[in-house]
Design an enzyme around this catalytic site. Structure first.
Site, PDB file in Angstrom:
ATOM      1  N   SER A 220       0.853  -1.193   0.000  1.00 62.79           N
ATOM      2  CA  SER A 220       0.000   0.000   0.000  1.00 62.79           C
ATOM      3  C   SER A 220       0.885   1.238   0.000  1.00 62.79           C
ATOM      4  O   SER A 220       2.068   1.157  -0.355  1.00 62.79           O
ATOM      5  CB  SER A 220      -0.926  -0.046   1.226  1.00 62.79           C
ATOM      6  OG  SER A 220      -1.893   0.971   1.140  1.00 62.79           O
ATOM      7  N   ASN A 221       0.355   2.382   0.383  1.00 62.25           N
ATOM      8  CA  ASN A 221       1.158   3.601   0.472  1.00 62.25           C
ATOM      9  C   ASN A 221       0.654   4.445   1.648  1.00 62.25           C
ATOM     10  O   ASN A 221      -0.283   4.064   2.336  1.00 62.25           O
ATOM     11  CB  ASN A 221       1.113   4.383  -0.852  1.00 62.25           C
ATOM     12  CG  ASN A 221      -0.307   4.762  -1.226  1.00 62.25           C
ATOM     13  OD1 ASN A 221      -0.975   5.494  -0.508  1.00 62.25           O
ATOM     14  ND2 ASN A 221      -0.783   4.236  -2.351  1.00 62.25           N
ATOM     15  N   HIS A 222       1.292   5.596   1.857  1.00 64.18           N
ATOM     16  CA  HIS A 222       1.021   6.385   3.064  1.00 64.18           C
ATOM     17  C   HIS A 222      -0.168   7.337   2.952  1.00 64.18           C
ATOM     18  O   HIS A 222      -0.368   8.158   3.833  1.00 64.18           O
ATOM     19  CB  HIS A 222       2.259   7.225   3.432  1.00 64.18           C
ATOM     20  CG  HIS A 222       3.380   6.394   3.958  1.00 64.18           C
ATOM     21  ND1 HIS A 222       3.299   5.729   5.157  1.00 64.18           N
ATOM     22  CD2 HIS A 222       4.598   6.115   3.449  1.00 64.18           C
ATOM     23  CE1 HIS A 222       4.425   5.072   5.368  1.00 64.18           C
ATOM     24  NE2 HIS A 222       5.235   5.288   4.339  1.00 64.18           N
ATOM     25  N   SER A 223      -0.947   7.264   1.879  1.00 66.20           N
ATOM     26  CA  SER A 223      -2.081   8.188   1.749  1.00 66.20           C
ATOM     27  C   SER A 223      -3.038   8.027   2.938  1.00 66.20           C
ATOM     28  O   SER A 223      -3.391   6.908   3.313  1.00 66.20           O
ATOM     29  CB  SER A 223      -2.825   7.877   0.445  1.00 66.20           C
ATOM     30  OG  SER A 223      -4.038   8.585   0.422  1.00 66.20           O
TER      31      SER A 223
ATOM     32  N   ALA B 269      -4.867   7.692  -3.936  1.00 63.26           N
ATOM     33  CA  ALA B 269      -3.546   7.235  -4.376  1.00 63.26           C
ATOM     34  C   ALA B 269      -3.630   5.714  -4.539  1.00 63.26           C
ATOM     35  O   ALA B 269      -3.176   4.961  -3.670  1.00 63.26           O
ATOM     36  CB  ALA B 269      -2.494   7.614  -3.345  1.00 63.26           C
TER      37      ALA B 269
END
Ligand code: CTP
Length: 402
Positions: free
Chosen positions: A210-213, A277
């Site tokens: 995943s990502n930090h959004s 994102a």
């Protein structure tokens, strides 16, 4: 905060235990820059004191229809108000308002006002469900009063049920009040679709990419669009911020699920804002069972997910306004301008990932907005709520120009 700033709000309080929450609501209005005139009914004063509201609003509190020998307070108070909010509104007050009584200051103010009125009922769940209350609420709505539905959940007294009756939280009441104060918007009645947050791509049943959004930017846009009177669909990956009031939320996990939800929402969308994102890659193979520590893979092979804006382009209706975001680290405007063309967008909102105070998780953002054939529009460092308003102001500008 915009719509509330500089506006006059008449805040009526009737005699219910939920009036302790109204103190917090008064504070939210005052912090937002409103002038708040509090009117307490006689029974409200059994629950909460005028001094509390005077301290929170910095203004005198009104209680009596006839005070110091004159009875004109209700006319002055009601005529000066941009909005009247009654919270909590007891069953008795709803009944009195429904029959047009004017024998105390607050009910007289309702009759003397031109401003919109927001009634926030709070009572025992059986009283809320009683046919008489249901009929009163229907009648009040037919007269043009806005009546919020109470929340379900435990009421103040442990003996009472958990059906609807509880006063909504002050932040929810504030959001509804802001919507009523918002000037007429080109987005009113339009369907605005917003995506927010990251997506997750599973490696095995317990791990994911995943990502930090956090979803904060998308949620701010959804909130602002709803406040402007739009019907809002928020397509949200797993968010790190609370969901906004009023919007219809579609929860998704993967980029493919988000793509499917966007495609179906586009059938009726007037505006699409892709603030999410989505993960660009997913593991090419999903393990059905948890990968054991001892069986560490040397590498995880990845494949691309769909580019949602590109693959759903055929589902857009003619004239749908589409706003994308671009997070860049190098040659920021050049890359963003390419995405504007390639993804066939009306606007692209550009973030420089290296900028301090901007990007994932932060409450602020510094963005540049690009539109076809226009000079880049560089905004200063703003709260994400202010960036949301700036974006939707431009969307409204396009709608008005048509
Ligand atoms: N976006 C999308 N589908 C994806 C990834 C991104 O629709 N799979 C959308 C984002 O919501 C955003 C815009 O495309 O509105 C640009 O996202 P960004 O991550 O900056 O660009 P990418 O297309 O992923 O390009 P690159 O990774 O090459 O910068």
């Amino acid at each position: 905060m915009r719509p509330v700033q500089g506006r006059r709000i008449l805040l009526g309080v009737t005699g219910g235990i939920a009036s302790y929450k109204t103190a917090w609501l008064a504070r939210l209005f005052a912090q937002g820059g409103a002038e708040v005139d509090v009117v307490l009914t006689r029974s409200a004063r059994e629950f909460i004191g005028a001094v509390t509201f005077e301290a929170l609003t910095g203004r005198p509190v009104h209680t009596e229809l006839v005070a110091e020998g004159h009875a004109l307070d209700h006319i002055t108070l009601a005529r000066g108000a941009n909005l009247i909010v009654v919270a909590p509104a007891t069953a008795d007050f709803l009944s009195r308002a429904a029959s047009g009584r004017a024998d105390d200051l607050l009910s007289a103010c309702l009759l003397a006002a031109d401003a919109p009125v927001l009634l926030v009922p709070a009572m025992n769940d059986r009283m809320w469900a009683h046919k008489q209350t249901v009929a009163n609420v229907e009648h009040l709505r037919s007269l043009g009063y806005h009546v919020l539905a109470p929340d379900a959940g435990p009421l103040a007294s442990p003996q009472e049920g958990a059906g609807p009756g509880r006063m909504p939280e002050p932040t929810t009441i504030f959001a509804h009040a802001a919507r009523l104060l918002e000037p007429r918007s080109a987005l009113a009645g339009k369907h605005v679709v917003v995506t927010a947050g990251p997506t997750r791509e599973a490696i095995d049943p317990v791990r994911y990419l995943s990502n930090h959004s956090s979803g904060r930017m998308g949620v701010a846009i959804a909130e602002s669009a709803w406040r402007r009177g739009a019907d809002v669909t928020l397509i949200a990956g797993p968010l790190a911020v609370p969901l906004p009031d009023g919007v219809h939320t579609v929860a998704v996990e993967t980029t493919e699920q988000m793509a499917a939800a966007v495609r179906s929402a586009l059938a009726s969308a007037d505006v699409l804002v892709m603030a999410a994102a989505p993960a660009d890659f997913r593991p090419s193979q999903l393990s059905d069972s948890k990968i054991k520590k001892g069986a560490r893979p040397e590498a995880i092979a990845l494949e691309n997910t769909s580019d949602i804006l590109a693959t759903t382009r055929d589902a857009r209706r003619p004239g749908t306004i589409v706003v994308g975001f671009a997070l860049e680290t190098d040659d920021v405007l050049v890359h963003a301008a390419k995405k504007l063309e390639a993804k066939d967008l009306d606007f692209i909102v550009v973030n420089d990932a290296r900028e301090i105070g901007a990007g994932f998780g932060s409450e602020t953002n510094r963005v540049t907005i690009l539109a076809r054939g226009a000079q880049p529009d560089a905004l200063p460092l703003l709260l994400k709520t202010e960036v949301a308003d700036a974006i939707l102001d431009r969307v409204e500008g396009v709608m008005r120009g048509r």
